[in-house]
Design an enzyme around this catalytic site. Structure first.
Site, short mmCIF file in Angstrom:
data_model
loop_
_atom_site.label_atom_id
_atom_site.label_comp_id
_atom_site.label_asym_id
_atom_site.label_seq_id
_atom_site.Cartn_x
_atom_site.Cartn_y
_atom_site.Cartn_z
N GLU A 406 0.81 -1.22 0.00
CA GLU A 406 0.00 0.00 0.00
C GLU A 406 0.85 1.28 0.00
O GLU A 406 0.71 2.15 0.85
CB GLU A 406 -0.96 -0.03 1.19
CG GLU A 406 -2.00 -1.12 1.01
CD GLU A 406 -2.96 -1.25 2.18
OE1 GLU A 406 -4.17 -1.38 1.94
OE2 GLU A 406 -2.50 -1.24 3.34
N GLU A 475 -4.68 -10.18 0.12
CA GLU A 475 -5.48 -10.01 1.33
C GLU A 475 -6.93 -10.28 0.98
O GLU A 475 -7.45 -9.74 0.00
CB GLU A 475 -5.33 -8.61 1.93
CG GLU A 475 -3.92 -8.28 2.43
CD GLU A 475 -3.78 -6.87 2.97
OE1 GLU A 475 -4.82 -6.27 3.34
OE2 GLU A 475 -2.65 -6.36 3.01
#
Length: 948
Positions: A406, A475
């Site tokens: 991220e 994820e």
């Protein structure tokens, strides 16, 4: 520019190298150090580096440690926001600074010459002196740094000083959804480096699945020889290739060959696993076979020591993963302690090794100023990936390098990928943030919906590069609180589409910190900015107790699947490599949950990816509803589980419950003593509510739709939270209007309307009670009235019984909790728990403990007296010592105070769980939409001290 605000890497350290041990002298500097915490660099004592500095009045602190967990400062948690002003590369002047000092002597036999001081982890920035000489500065908290110190050492009285700052320019690269904690949190070691020793090495151990040959070459210094006794290799020049027939390494068969690299001055033990990672035909393959990644994301966490994870705890993690069918780990979001990867090599886990990099807080600013595209940070990015790859390059378990997490995208990330490909072309590159897949080798997503995964599997993608790559969910299945729901449907998609190769559930463990008798989360330490309990999102509770979510995941991903088919029993092998030859199959026949027969099921060895059908064993006749449970278990003990450990199971219905006996005549309703009496029940004549059953005072049952909201109910990831809709609709404060109580004849009929205040919609609830001997039958008809705005949390009855009825026994789904989209781990059987034992202690209290598909339930006191409820045919139930309202208001487990009653729900339906705390919401098939519903329950009293 201050070293604290330098966006580059640290300075003074030696070039990165592999983590390894040798027979050269080594001295652990872990232990008790002197420590002082100052509120800022300006307030820190001057001259701490001087050998004669007086630290006698300082505190003591263990190393490794994180100082906030030893009473110095306080922990703070954020998921995305930086807890300081975003002004890169600047950090606040109020910057907690911890000075660490250690005096140490060398062992008498310590050799003269070169020596290396190794720090495996300093958070976030360390400035280091030895005997008054500055060695350098570290940045990159979860990465090692080594310094040459040989000329500075003396036999005794060495003084090592490390000044650690909570904030540095490196903090902008470490916004990794975890507690902000500071200190020297991994090992500190002094390593002698003998002249002519082995400074570094790199193992190339490839496997050709077509020939069974392994090819081995070791890059290292001159005059290094290799011994591998098992392969008949002795004194082989390490740099020269050799070829041998070998057994390959995989997560299922983690075959390691023990060997030694040696020079005249040093011997280094090596463990070699032969395997080849490729991307072919749009699939990620190892040793020629495509993988199915049944993975988890793992932060390093211990509830008392934070990211200081003892070796026995790391081992416990690996053993728990293996025992719950997990085969892969993503090291979110940094390289773990090297010992963890050694355990992955030993026991067999595929690893995505992730670099220590995340700049997520810039997303809140539209990514303005993000270091990923800023040339000033280029060397820091490259330094972090170099240290990651060089440290872990010899681990056979590592099959993918991940650039970080991220951090959006930018040229610095592309440069990292280019460097990795040049340095290690044997492993593909992963990074989810490269959405166009311009510089990565696998297509990775977070929290894609089931629909999106289906489209990716069908290759419905305009981006040709992305379309042709293997796909994984780095994820998914966000395990926050009660959940995740929908894992089965993800597995079905992974198995349907060859390019969809599984994923990694977020995440392995709740990051709760021990705080008295509870576990703390964001905000519990007075942080002005925090993300609450978003750090409580694991498959394990903080004390490493498996949650219901882990049990569900283990069942969904079990490598051997056992189902009914026309021939009897179908056994399917979902391992990637091995056959079922290492497993034994057994069966157990239960009649209404009571074992009546068992035996061994003869199943031929099933190759990977194939199935076989075998006939049912000869079974005795049973008198009640009976189920056959077939289990696949380890025949022999492994390094990670004992013989008999179950890796997969399935249930087959054998016989249905017998037809009910003819009912006795109905009993009349009559009035006595100001109450209505029907059979064993006493009812309030005004409301028609049951007030007593066989001498037990009860309240209800009456229609109820409320549940204490879960983290996923409150989650906004999938749009407007279900919990908001339910609260706005007023479903937490329903009011009951009695329309009629008809007590004439042989039935008690109560008609009500149940509705929230200030709303026009509601539910008509008609209760029809009938007595048959010592039993009461309740038929409930529910009819929506008006336009409901959405879903219901649950649909059923709520009642309260005396608190003395503290034992529950039931025949139905168990032993643990289950919900519509998370019920694969529930099997049909007979189970018993205390009422307290029915609760799931989620760190943030919420709806829990539902048992599903229940045929009958007994709630009894210590003498065996109590109540029995039978379904017609089944129902769900919960039983707890607090109300749903009290559960909703609680923020920690110690907020829940047992009352004098046991509150019971008897439900015909529950809304699903989903993963909307961070992911898709409840799938349509599991959403509870108001509609006309009828259900029937039977009630009777259970006498005490009699045979059941």
């Amino acid at each position: 520019m201050s070293y604290l605000e330098d966006p580059g890497p640290g300075w003074g350290a030696l070039p990165p190298r592999a983590a390894f041990t040798s027979d050269a002298s080594a001295l652990s500097l872990n232990g008790t150090w002197r420590f002082r915490l100052s509120p800022s660099l300006a307030a820190a004592p001057i001259g701490v580096e001087a050998e004669g500095f007086d630290d006698s009045a300082w505190d003591e602190l263990p190393v490794p440690s994180l100082w906030q967990l030893h009473g110095h400062g306080r922990p703070a948690y954020t998921n995305v926001p930086y807890p300081f002003p975003v002004d890169p590369p600047h950090v606040p002047s109020d910057n907690p600074t911890g000075d660490h000092r250690l005096r140490f002597d060398l062992p008498a036999e310590w050799p003269a010459g070169s020596a290396v001081l190794r720090f495996d982890g300093i958070d976030s920035c360390g400035r280091i002196w030895l005997n008054g000489t500055e060695l350098g500065v570290t940045r990159g908290s979860r990465l090692p740094s080594e310094f040459e110190v040989g000329p500075l050492l003396r036999p005794s009285g060495n003084v090592l000083v490390v000044r650690v700052h909570q904030w540095s320019a490196g903090s902008y690269l470490e916004d990794q959804d975890m507690w902000w904690l500071s200190g020297i949190f991994r090992a500190v070691t002094l390593l002698a480096r003998p002249a002519g020793g082995i400074g570094d090495y790199r193992v190339h151990a490839d496997y050709d699945h077509t020939t069974g040959l392994g090819t081995l070459r070791v890059e290292t210094g001159p005059d290094v020889v290799l011994d591998i006794p098992e392969l008949g290799v002795a004194g082989h020049p390490a740099g020269e290739p050799l070829e041998r027939p070998v057994e390959p390494w995989s997560a299922e068969t983690p075959r390691l060959y023990e060997g030694t690299l040696a020079t005249a001055a040093e011997r280094v033990p090596v463990r070699i696993g032969f395997r080849t990672v490729t991307i072919e035909d749009g699939q990620l393959k190892v040793n020629g076979r495509p993988l199915m990644l049944r993975g988890v994301n793992r932060h390093e966490h211990h509830p008392r020591t934070g990211r200081v994870v003892p070796p026995e705890t790391a081992l416990a993690d690996v053993l728990l993963m293996k025992r719950h069918n997990v085969n892969a780990v993503r090291t979110s979001h940094y390289p773990p302690d090297p010992a963890f990867l050694e355990l992955c090599d030993t026991h067999g886990l595929w690893v995505i090794d992730e670099c220590d990099l995340e700049t997520h807080g810039f997303e809140l600013l539209g990514w303005a100023g993000n270091p990923s595209g800023d040339p000033r940070w280029a060397e820091a990015y490259l330094d972090r990936i170099r240290r990651t790859v060089e440290r872990d390059k010899n681990r056979p378990s590592v099959i993918l390098w991940s650039l970080g997490n991220e951090s959006h995208t930018g040229e610095n990330l592309a440069r990292m990928a280019a460097w990795v490909r040049e340095r290690d072309p044997s492993r593909p590159v992963h990074y989810e943030g490269d959405h166009d897949c311009a510089y990565v080798d696998v297509h990775s997503r977070m929290y894609a919906t089931h629909e999106e995964v289906g489209k990716i599997g069908r290759r419905e993608d305009a981006n040709a590069r992305r379309r042709d790559l293997p796909f994984l969910l780095c994820e998914y299945g966000h395990a926050m609180g009660n959940g995740p729901g929908g894992l089965l449907e993800y597995r079905e998609l992974f198995e349907r589409y060859p390019n969809c190769q599984g994923g990694f559930v977020w995440e392995w463990i709740d990051h709760g910190l021990a705080d008295g008798g509870r576990f703390a989360y964001g905000g519990d330490f007075g942080e002005p900015i925090h993300d609450g309990n978003f750090v409580i999102d694991g498959l394990l509770f903080p004390d490493r107790t498996p949650s219901p979510g882990l049990l569900e995941f283990a069942k969904v991903i079990e490598p051997v699947r056992i189902e009914a088919d026309a021939a009897g029993i179908r056994v399917s092998n979902h391992y990637d490599f091995v056959s079922t030859g290492h497993l034994s199959f057994t069966w157990l026949l239960e009649d209404e949950g009571i074992a009546v027969a068992h035996g061994v099921l003869e199943v031929p060895s099933v190759p990977s990816g194939q199935s076989v059908s075998v006939p049912l064993p000869a079974l005795p006749t049973t008198g009640g509803e009976s189920w056959l449970t077939v289990s696949a278990s380890l025949t022999a003990a492994t390094a990670w589980a004992p013989a008999g450990h179950v890796v997969g199971w399935g249930q087959l219905a054998v016989s249905a419950a017998p037809a009910a006996a003819p009912l006795p005549p109905r009993g009349p309703v009559f009035r006595t003593g100001g109450r209505l009496v029907l059979g064993v029940g006493g009812f309030d004549p005004v409301t028609g509510a049951l007030a007593a059953l066989g001498g037990h005072v009860v309240t209800g049952p009456r229609l109820d739709v409320r549940r204490a909201t879960t983290d996923n109910d409150r989650g906004a990831f999938a749009g407007r939270p279900d919990a908001d809709q339910w609260r706005e609709a007023g479903l937490h404060r329903l009011q009951h209007r009695v329309i009629i109580v008809d007590a004439d004849g042989e039935e008690l009929v109560v008609r009500t309307r149940v509705a929230p205040p200030a709303q026009a919609f509601g539910l008509f609830a008609d209760y029809t009670w009938t007595a048959f001997g010592d039993r009461l039958r309740l038929r409930v008809e529910v009819t929506p009235d008006g336009e409901f705005p959405g879903t219901l949390p649950r649909l059923g009855l709520a009642m309260a019984v005396p608190g003395t009825l503290g034992s529950a026994e039931w025949f139905g789904g168990g032993p643990g909790e289950a919900y519509p989209d998370s019920r694969q781990a529930a099997r049909i059987g007979r189970f018993s728990r205390s009422v307290d034992g029915l609760q799931t202690p989620y760190v943030f209290p919420q709806e829990n403990g539902n048992r599903t598909a229940v045929r009958w339930l007994r709630l009894t006191d210590p003498d065996g007296a109590g109540l029995r409820v039978d379904g017609d045919p089944v129902f769900d139930f919960t039983a707890r010592r607090w109300t749903a309202a009290e559960l909703e208001e609680a923020r920690h487990t110690d907020d829940l105070v047992p009352g004098e009653l046991v509150h019971v729900t008897l439900d015909v339906a529950q809304h699903g769980l989903g993963t909307a705390s961070c992911g898709p919401g409840v799938l349509p098939r599991y959403r509870l939409v108001p509609q006309k519903t009828e259900f029937t329950l039977w009630f009777r009293a259970v006498p005490g001290n009699t045979s059941r």
